[in-house]
Write a protein that holds these residues in place. Structure first.
Motif, PDB file in Angstrom:
ATOM      1  N   ARG A  58       0.831  -1.213   0.000  1.00 48.12           N
ATOM      2  CA  ARG A  58       0.000   0.000   0.000  1.00 48.12           C
ATOM      3  C   ARG A  58       0.861   1.256   0.000  1.00 48.12           C
ATOM      4  NH1 ARG A  58      -5.383  -0.070   0.768  1.00 48.12           N
ATOM      5  NH2 ARG A  58      -6.319  -2.097   1.171  1.00 48.12           N
ATOM      6  N   ILE A  63      -1.743   3.093  -2.389  1.00 51.67           N
ATOM      7  CA  ILE A  63      -3.084   2.539  -2.654  1.00 51.67           C
ATOM      8  C   ILE A  63      -4.098   3.194  -1.712  1.00 51.67           C
ATOM      9  CG2 ILE A  63      -4.491   0.429  -2.644  1.00 51.67           C
ATOM     10  CD1 ILE A  63      -1.886  -1.158  -3.196  1.00 51.67           C
ATOM     11  N   TYR A  67      -9.579   0.792  -1.712  1.00 55.12           N
ATOM     12  CA  TYR A  67      -9.185  -0.364  -2.523  1.00 55.12           C
ATOM     13  C   TYR A  67      -8.776  -1.494  -1.590  1.00 55.12           C
ATOM     14  CZ  TYR A  67      -9.021   2.364  -6.855  1.00 55.12           C
ATOM     15  OH  TYR A  67      -9.352   3.121  -7.940  1.00 55.12           O
ATOM     16  N   VAL A  69      -6.625  -5.087  -1.149  1.00 56.68           N
ATOM     17  CA  VAL A  69      -5.483  -5.822  -1.702  1.00 56.68           C
ATOM     18  C   VAL A  69      -5.704  -7.298  -1.381  1.00 56.68           C
ATOM     19  CG1 VAL A  69      -2.997  -6.217  -1.528  1.00 56.68           C
ATOM     20  CG2 VAL A  69      -3.895  -3.875  -1.406  1.00 56.68           C
ATOM     21  N   VAL A 183      -3.245   4.588  -8.823  1.00 57.61           N
ATOM     22  CA  VAL A 183      -4.209   3.497  -8.622  1.00 57.61           C
ATOM     23  C   VAL A 183      -5.639   3.965  -8.874  1.00 57.61           C
ATOM     24  CG1 VAL A 183      -5.120   1.863  -6.898  1.00 57.61           C
ATOM     25  CG2 VAL A 183      -2.652   2.305  -7.022  1.00 57.61           C
ATOM     26  N   ILE A 206      -5.661  -5.786  -6.799  1.00 56.35           N
ATOM     27  CA  ILE A 206      -5.963  -4.524  -6.124  1.00 56.35           C
ATOM     28  C   ILE A 206      -7.276  -4.049  -6.727  1.00 56.35           C
ATOM     29  CG2 ILE A 206      -5.168  -2.159  -5.721  1.00 56.35           C
ATOM     30  CD1 ILE A 206      -2.278  -3.392  -6.389  1.00 56.35           C
TER      31      ILE A 206
END
Ligand SMILES: *Cc1c(COP(=O)(O)O)cnc(C)c1O
Length: 360
Positions: A58, A63, A67, A69, A183, A206
């Motif tokens: 992250r 990220i 979102y 992972v 992202v 992701i």
């Protein structure tokens, strides 16, 4: 012990430091008296490994919190089905075909709904990235799909397609963590880790949270539902624990190298050395349009199959492994992922120069 320069497209070279650390911890991980391979995935020690891996990823990719992972199995290829099964709410998706991996994803999606090809570079052996600035995106498309770096052909999207507001889904298997990414421009970013991150067996997904729903295609297997894995923190069933542990070590290594901005700079330097040589060589030349060249996978040919074979053989004898091109393209391909040191690329170019002098 002697290590070669390994130019494999995948599974591929890993940082030596990471391999050494894993070797040191093989029999006794961090005072647990066991290897990570032998450890319960429900143990505190493993929970720490996966939590740290996620946190470091992250941080590296910046990220956003909305979102998830996911550390999954089944390789990038299982995502070819998982994506349409979970995302095709209208039963429609648009695909951009820039190579075999994108084509396979498109063919798989056709089993689950209406998959449209909205751009392709197949007319010229996938040697370029089509103009994606004004595509005929379907009004009811659930997503637009790309393979961002084409491992086999050596092209990369330098600019993301204009999806006209539709969700972008990207297979980044062979460019994962090679440079900074935004992202927020994607709904899903995923990749098998065996190209640029870790050992085969892990695929990282992701995915923006609003795309994770119960509303999936009828008959979708439990293991193919993003929600199952998201709700369980990637521990719905036994995860590829040892692979995740190695990925975590690579994330730490990347942070130590200065993160993705530093990696991009290094990757540009490495690729530049090789492309500059190819551009002035009288024997070797690259096979794709210069503007679309990948920083990770560099295919090249002499134009003479016998000479290609001689080069590959002599290169192997000199300690340069896995330079043979993909069976569909022929010639050579040097994959120069994050873990390939600049010395490896310099040594390869020196070898190519010498070969050219001796064989012209
Ligand atoms: C290697 C590769 C795949 C296939 O990965 P598997 O893990 O073997 O399923 C898919 N997409 C890209 C871009 C690849 O490089």
């Amino acid at each position: 012990m002697s290590r070669v320069y390994n130019f494999s497209a995948g599974p591929a070279v890993l940082p030596e430091e990471v391999l050494q650390e894993a070797a040191d911890e093989m029999l006794d991980y961090n005072g647990t008296g066991m290897s990570v391979m032998e450890m319960s995935h429900r143990s505190k020690a493993f929970q720490e490994i996966i939590d740290t891996a996620e946190a470091d990823l992250r941080e590296l990719m910046n990220i956003p919190d909305n979102y998830k992972v996911l550390f999954l199995q089944g390789g990038a290829s299982s995502q070819f089905a998982m994506i349409p099964m979970n995302l095709m709410k209208n039963g429609v998706a648009d695909y951009i075909i820039t190579g075999q991996w994108a084509k396979k994803a498109y063919q798989e999606a056709q089993k689950y709904g209406k998959a449209n090809v909205i751009a392709s570079s197949e007319d010229r052996m996938f040697s370029y990235i089509p103009d994606c600035s004004d595509l005929p995106v379907s009004d009811d498309a659930d997503y637009v799909y790309i393979c961002e770096n084409n491992t086999i052909y050596g092209t990369k999207f330098k600019q993301l397609p204009d999806t006209k507001g539709k969700t972008l889904v990207a297979d980044v298997s062979s460019c994962f963590l090679s440079e900074p990414v935004d992202v927020t421009k994607y709904g899903v970013i995923y990749g098998g880790v065996q190209k640029n991150i870790g050992p085969a067996g892990v695929v990282i997904v992701i995915i923006r949270e609003d795309l994770i729903t119960e509303d999936v295609l009828a008959g979708t297997p439990t293991m193919f539902r993003y929600k199952i894995h998201a709700d369980a923190g990637s521990l719905y069933n036994t995860p590829p624990a040892y692979g995740i542990y190695i990925c975590g070590k690579v994330f730490k290594w990347l942070k130590k190298q200065g993160g993705l901005t530093a990696m991009k700079k290094r990757n540009e330097e490495k690729a530049g050395i090789l492309y500059d040589f190819l551009d002035q060589s009288n024997m070797f030349h690259g096979t794709v349009e210069a503007k679309d060249r990948s920083l990770m996978n560099v295919p090249f040919v002499t134009g003479d199959k016998e000479l290609d074979a001689k080069f590959i053989k002599e290169a192997k004898e000199a300690g340069f492994e896995n330079l043979k091109g993909h069976r569909s393209v022929g010639g050579m391909r040097a994959s120069i992922y994050n873990a390939m040191p600049v010395e490896g690329v310099k040594a390869l170019v020196a070898f190519m120069k010498k070969f050219e002098e001796e064989n012209m």
